[in-house]
Design an enzyme around this catalytic site. Sequence first.
Site, PDB file in Angstrom:
ATOM      1  N   GLY A 129      10.870 -36.486   7.966  1.00 32.98           N
ATOM      2  CA  GLY A 129      11.495 -35.482   7.117  1.00 32.98           C
ATOM      3  C   GLY A 129      11.016 -34.072   7.416  1.00 32.98           C
ATOM      4  CB  SER A 132       3.758 -32.143   8.544  1.00 33.03           C
ATOM      5  OG  SER A 132       2.409 -31.800   8.834  1.00 33.03           O
ATOM      6  CD  GLU A 257      -1.971 -37.144  10.899  1.00 35.54           C
ATOM      7  OE1 GLU A 257      -1.502 -36.039  11.235  1.00 35.54           O
ATOM      8  OE2 GLU A 257      -3.052 -37.281  10.320  1.00 35.54           O
ATOM      9  CB  ILE A 263       6.176 -46.243  12.227  1.00 33.44           C
ATOM     10  CG1 ILE A 263       4.664 -46.190  12.466  1.00 33.44           C
ATOM     11  CG2 ILE A 263       6.521 -47.284  11.167  1.00 33.44           C
ATOM     12  CD1 ILE A 263       3.876 -45.595  11.313  1.00 33.44           C
ATOM     13  CE1 TYR A 441      -1.923 -31.358  -3.443  1.00 33.75           C
ATOM     14  CE2 TYR A 441      -1.889 -29.199  -4.505  1.00 33.75           C
ATOM     15  CZ  TYR A 441      -1.356 -30.098  -3.591  1.00 33.75           C
ATOM     16  OH  TYR A 441      -0.265 -29.746  -2.837  1.00 33.75           O
TER      17      TYR A 441
END
Length: 521
Positions: A129, A132, A257, A263, A441
């Site tokens: 998508g 990143s 990655e 994959i 976060y």
Amino acid sequence: MSEATGRERSWWGWGWADEAVDAEGCAKLARRVGPFLPLDGELTPVPAVPELPPSRLRPPAAIAALCRDDARSRAAHAYGRAYRDVVRLLHGVLDNPPDLVAYPQDEAAVIAVLDWASDAGVPVVPFGGGTSVVGGVEYRGGGPWLSLDLTGLSGVVEVDEVSRAALIRGGTFGPDLEDALRPYGLTLRHFPQSFAFSTFGGWLATRAGGHYATGYTHIDDLVESMRVVTPAGVAQSLRVPASGAGPSPDRFWLGSEGTLGVITEGWARVQQRPSFRAGTALRFSVYADAVHAVRAVAQSGLRPANCRLLDPLEAMLGAAAADGSSRLLLGFESADHPVDALLARAVQLCREHGGTEEDTARDTTGRWRDTFVGAPYLRDGLARLGVVVETFETACTWAAFEALHAAVVTAAASAGEAETGSPALVTCRFTHVYPDGPAPYFTVYAAGRRGGEVAIWDALKQAAGDAIAAHGGTITHHHAVGRDHLPWYTRQRPEPFALALRAAKSAVDPAGVLNPGVVLP
């Protein structure tokens, strides 16, 4: 363009082009952040696709039909969607866009692309998508390269209702995956913030973390088996609930990655869709008390679906809680049984640490959820206003949290002041909690300097990364390593494991064409 919706993805920013914050929305955003950060009153216009130099690659006839070299395709695949990426695209800075974008529709096409690239020595960067935020899909070498867009490998191939598992192709976007499972009353229950625009294969490749605070939240916990294409051959792991047969093949590919293989599909554990839910919001006047309350809940075995602690600044900016207190958003859900008693026990634990339930808990939770979902679009609006925005996430032990939290806040604020003359604003929330520690976060807002945004971003990243590493935190809990986190990951990774990883890379990718510069220098 999405065939299902007819909507167009933004080539330079987050998500759907028609949901980007417009000029009026940016004006409202400026009024909202102006009291906290100095703004210059300018608004960078939405860019047109820039002209790019001609492609330096000519694919052979066997894969030519899969490839595009138009400017829009190449520009949209040049970077991920970190602030650093967005601001460069916003200003038309594309130092080395891909020369080709390949769109395979099946595994045979993936094999054909890798065979040609390996023979020709052309770097291949797998692209799901494209969400990143760590430089995972940006090739930083100087030569020609190919972006391998895997979204054509999409769909849920099979659903095993008896075992509650689904065979999912790697390029399947989150909403399409859930739509396919819904008629069965099932869900993967994996909802990262990027859910609408990220893919199943991307989640596996980056060891993504979902929205849920406890329990099975990492994609690692949901994988039964995987199928991966490498230049050395195709790997298919055995599909079983668990195995003690040597090191796990799936663990080898998870988090790789795109540097060890592509994959193409995997079996994942699914579950019944929840029908019982209960939640609330609690107020804490002392932040340390809130942290202790969350630890008590995390160590109680109650396993809440949501246990999101917002510090006072995060609570104010994200949930409009303007009383200077922290907020804990607490929720439980189940497909099998009522969860009211579980919520009541968690609330009792919080009261023992000074928490009080809000009368307007639903409003607080709703406001924060809306902010959370819209945050990437707001980030792009802030970029147009000249504000620098960055996020840092980590995980640490409860014993290490207080010192780590103080160090990151101080380092990021100081770096912002050194670069811009004004201290950066730093917020913190817990995205996930474990019995042995939280996943903090951090979001950082800094005054920008037109033309200097990337340098400011780099300074903030360096300061926060150093503080995290110095105080026992992992450099990433769920954002992956990419290229941006590589310096700290290299220090975090044990050297014998690095030796094994380099040997594995040489074995499965002898020509070294798969996503060079990610995970390994």
